[in-house]
Motif scaffolding. Sequence first.
Motif, mmCIF file in Angstrom:
data_model
loop_
_atom_site.group_PDB
_atom_site.id
_atom_site.type_symbol
_atom_site.label_atom_id
_atom_site.label_comp_id
_atom_site.label_asym_id
_atom_site.label_seq_id
_atom_site.Cartn_x
_atom_site.Cartn_y
_atom_site.Cartn_z
ATOM 1 N N UNK A 24 0.835 -1.203 0.000
ATOM 2 C CA UNK A 24 0.000 0.000 0.000
ATOM 3 C C UNK A 24 0.869 1.251 0.000
ATOM 4 N N UNK A 25 1.892 1.279 0.829
ATOM 5 C CA UNK A 25 2.770 2.447 0.898
ATOM 6 C C UNK A 25 3.592 2.612 -0.379
ATOM 7 N N UNK A 26 4.048 1.506 -0.957
ATOM 8 C CA UNK A 26 4.819 1.570 -2.206
ATOM 9 C C UNK A 26 3.969 2.141 -3.335
ATOM 10 N N UNK A 27 2.745 1.653 -3.441
ATOM 11 C CA UNK A 27 1.860 2.105 -4.514
ATOM 12 C C UNK A 27 1.472 3.566 -4.310
ATOM 13 N N UNK A 28 1.182 3.953 -3.083
ATOM 14 C CA UNK A 28 0.847 5.352 -2.810
ATOM 15 C C UNK A 28 2.008 6.259 -3.226
#
Length: 74
Positions: A24-28
Amino acid sequence: MVASRSRSNSLVVPQAAQALEQLKYEIAQELGIQLPKDGYYGHMLTRETGSIGGQITRRLVQMAEQQLSGKFGR
């Protein structure tokens, strides 16, 4: 009679929670979306959270397809 409801978004493999959180953090970050540090997403636009969720789904489907193609190759 009231049917009992189960949470449809509970993880089948609870140990995957940390990996999904990292994803989730990588994609954000890739999308240029700043996630709130306090964990409250109420101030985010629906479009932003939807974009993140959509990309997570695409990435997970891609991973599954790669695993299946290796396991059940043509």
